[in-house]
Structure formats: structure tokens, C-alpha cells
Design a protein around this motif. Structure first.
Motif, PDB file in Angstrom:
ATOM      1  N   LEU A  34      -1.882 119.561 108.365  1.00 50.01           N
ATOM      2  CA  LEU A  34      -2.993 118.612 108.455  1.00 50.01           C
ATOM      3  C   LEU A  34      -3.378 118.301 109.897  1.00 50.01           C
ATOM      4  O   LEU A  34      -4.550 118.134 110.208  1.00 50.01           O
ATOM      5  N   THR A  35      -2.388 118.215 110.764  1.00 48.51           N
ATOM      6  CA  THR A  35      -2.667 117.844 112.151  1.00 48.51           C
ATOM      7  C   THR A  35      -2.958 119.047 113.039  1.00 48.51           C
ATOM      8  O   THR A  35      -3.552 118.883 114.098  1.00 48.51           O
TER       9      THR A  35
ATOM     10  N   LEU B 155      -0.763 120.644 114.658  1.00 53.83           N
ATOM     11  CA  LEU B 155       0.170 120.631 115.779  1.00 53.83           C
ATOM     12  C   LEU B 155       0.860 121.990 115.911  1.00 53.83           C
ATOM     13  O   LEU B 155       1.125 122.646 114.906  1.00 53.83           O
TER      14      LEU B 155
ATOM     15  N   ALA C 221       2.375 117.639 107.302  1.00 54.29           N
ATOM     16  CA  ALA C 221       1.954 117.042 108.574  1.00 54.29           C
ATOM     17  C   ALA C 221       1.535 118.126 109.575  1.00 54.29           C
ATOM     18  O   ALA C 221       0.531 117.972 110.273  1.00 54.29           O
TER      19      ALA C 221
END
Length: 120
Positions: free
Chosen positions: A21-22, A24, A18
Motif C-alpha cells: 500500500l505504501t 516502501l 503495508a
């Protein structure tokens, strides 16, 4: 025991995926911990499966600091040259960690009390 380890590692892997992919600015393990927390809050089955392994890890948590201590001892000359910044960083991060832990405990205690009062 193995299923519990797999669940813990799957949460960390999901967090890493996550985060990448993001894009962040949050580390994958932190996202994985949030996913684990969500799972533990929602599933009594998951709590029972993970509890013995989590307790075992927490009982032996001190062993995880051994590699850091060995690394610090191996680089003693480098650390000696930067003694003041290292001491300030260690002291500052310790104070911040204790403060963050106390605030997290206070928030969690407040959330548990609110939940307990709502359930009564």
C-alpha cells in the motif's frame, strides 16, 4: 500453539499489506517483524503466547535451509559456470550478515542495559 502461529502470520500479512500500500522499498516480512517486535515490547501477554512457537521455530531453523541446498544442487551446472561470482557473493553476504548481526546485538544489548538501568 495455533493462536501463536496466527499472530505471527498476521504480522507478516500486515507487513506485506503495508509494503504494497505504501510502496516502501522495504520487504513486507521486514515490516511484519517490526510490527511483531513492537507488539512483543508492548504486550507481556503476546510474549507468553508467541514464545513457545518461536523457540520451536528457532530450534528447527536449519530445516529451512534444506530447500535452498536442494535447489543449489539441482543447478550445479549453472553454478559451476559462474563459480567466482557466486563464491564472492556468498562470502560477501556472509561477512555482511555476521557484521549486521553483531551490530544488532550490540545495539540491543545497549538498549536493554539502558532500560534495565532506568527501571532500577
Amino acid at each position: 500453539m495455533i493462536p501463536a502461529f496466527l499472530i505471527i502470520l498476521a504480522c507478516q500479512l500486515a507487513g506485506e499489506v503495508a509494503a504494497r500500500l505504501t510502496g516502501l522499498p522495504i520487504p513486507g516480512p521486514v515490516i511484519g517483524m517490526a510490527l511483531m517486535l513492537l507488539g512483543l515490547r508492548l504486550s507481556p501477554w503476546l510474549r507468553e503466547i508467541v514464545r513457545p512457537v518461536a523457540e520451536g521455530i528457532l530450534k528447527n531453523l536449519l530445516l529451512l535451509f534444506v530447500p535452498a541446498g536442494v535447489g543449489a544442487a539441482a543447478h550445479l551446472v549453472t553454478l559451476g559456470g559462474n563459480l567466482v561470482p557466486v563464491l564472492v557473493a556468498v562470502a560477501g553476504s556472509t561477512v555482511l550478515a555476521i557484521t549486521a548481526g553483531a551490530l544488532a546485538y550490540k545495539l540491543a544489548a545497549r538498549a536493554v542495559n539502558v532500560t534495565a538501568e532506568a527501571g532500577e
